[in-house]
Design a protein around this motif. Structure first.
Motif, short mmCIF file in Angstrom:
data_model
loop_
_atom_site.label_atom_id
_atom_site.label_comp_id
_atom_site.label_asym_id
_atom_site.label_seq_id
_atom_site.Cartn_x
_atom_site.Cartn_y
_atom_site.Cartn_z
N GLY A 9 -3.59 3.54 -2.33
CA GLY A 9 -2.56 2.67 -1.76
C GLY A 9 -3.08 1.87 -0.59
N GLY A 10 -3.88 2.52 0.28
CA GLY A 10 -4.47 1.82 1.42
C GLY A 10 -5.41 0.71 0.98
N GLY A 59 0.81 -1.21 0.00
CA GLY A 59 0.00 0.00 0.00
C GLY A 59 0.84 1.26 0.00
N GLY A 67 -3.37 -2.11 -0.61
CA GLY A 67 -2.64 -2.80 0.45
C GLY A 67 -3.54 -3.67 1.30
#
Length: 193
Positions: free
Chosen positions: A95-96, A76, A99
């Motif tokens: 990204g979170g 992430g 991830g």
């Protein structure tokens, strides 16, 4: 401790007939116990309910979740840092999400023991069935008979009234209560004739 013979029934009327059959065969009333056995997993043996702290086959779950979170965090952060120039503040969100997805996939692979079957089909005889159970103590620890008849007489009496999954166990019945009954123990089934 005594030798105990127990048979499973589905209906309350069957339980009463079994009790009468055992009494008629000479077994003392205080040596006969009848009660309901819950389904596997519903015996309330832990503070939060259930039979075990972790589900069978999930022994590696805590480590898998931690490893998944670490792997997801690394992926992430890399995706967020790479996409930030193009997506601005949404790069961290993207990204979170990526991830979290990668981490969940990684942790799921750790949650089931390797080689473990998905169903309990082969364990069917190793798990006690739910339903009504009628048990009778047939021999004391010193080997003396607890009633006017023996183990064979108890098995025959239970079969005459339609018991299924007749099992042999060691335990103590006091005043009609099987005081040391363990619903999680593996039943030792008596062979059918």
């Amino acid at each position: 401790m005594s030798t105990i013979i127990a048979g499973h029934f589905q209906l309350q009327e069957e339980v009463e007939r079994a009790r009468q059959q055992l009494l008629g065969a000479g077994f003392a009333e205080e040596r006969i116990s009848a009660f309901f056995v819950n389904q596997p997993g519903q015996h309330d043996r832990t503070p939060i309910g259930g039979d075990h702290q972790l589900s069978p086959g999930a022994s590696d779950t805590p480590a898998g979740v931690a490893e998944g979170a670490a792997a997801g965090g690394v992926v992430g952060a890399a995706v967020g840092a790479t996409s930030a120039p193009l997506t601005g503040p949404f790069g961290a969100i993207v990204g979170g999400l990526v991830g979290a997805h990668i981490g969940s996939l990684f942790s799921f692979s750790k949650m089931k023991n390797k080689g473990e079957a998905e169903t309990d089909g082969d364990n069917a005889d190793r798990v006690r069935k739910s339903g009504m159970l009628v048990a009778v103590a047939v021999a004391l620890a010193d080997g003396t008979a607890a009633a006017a008849t023996d183990e064979g007489g108890a098995i025959d009496a239970l079969r005459r009234v339609g018991a299924h999954h007749i099992e042999r166990a060691a335990g103590t019945i006091v005043g009609g209560d099987w005081v040391d009954f363990d619903p999680l123990s593996e039943p030792q089934l008596v062979a059918s004739e």
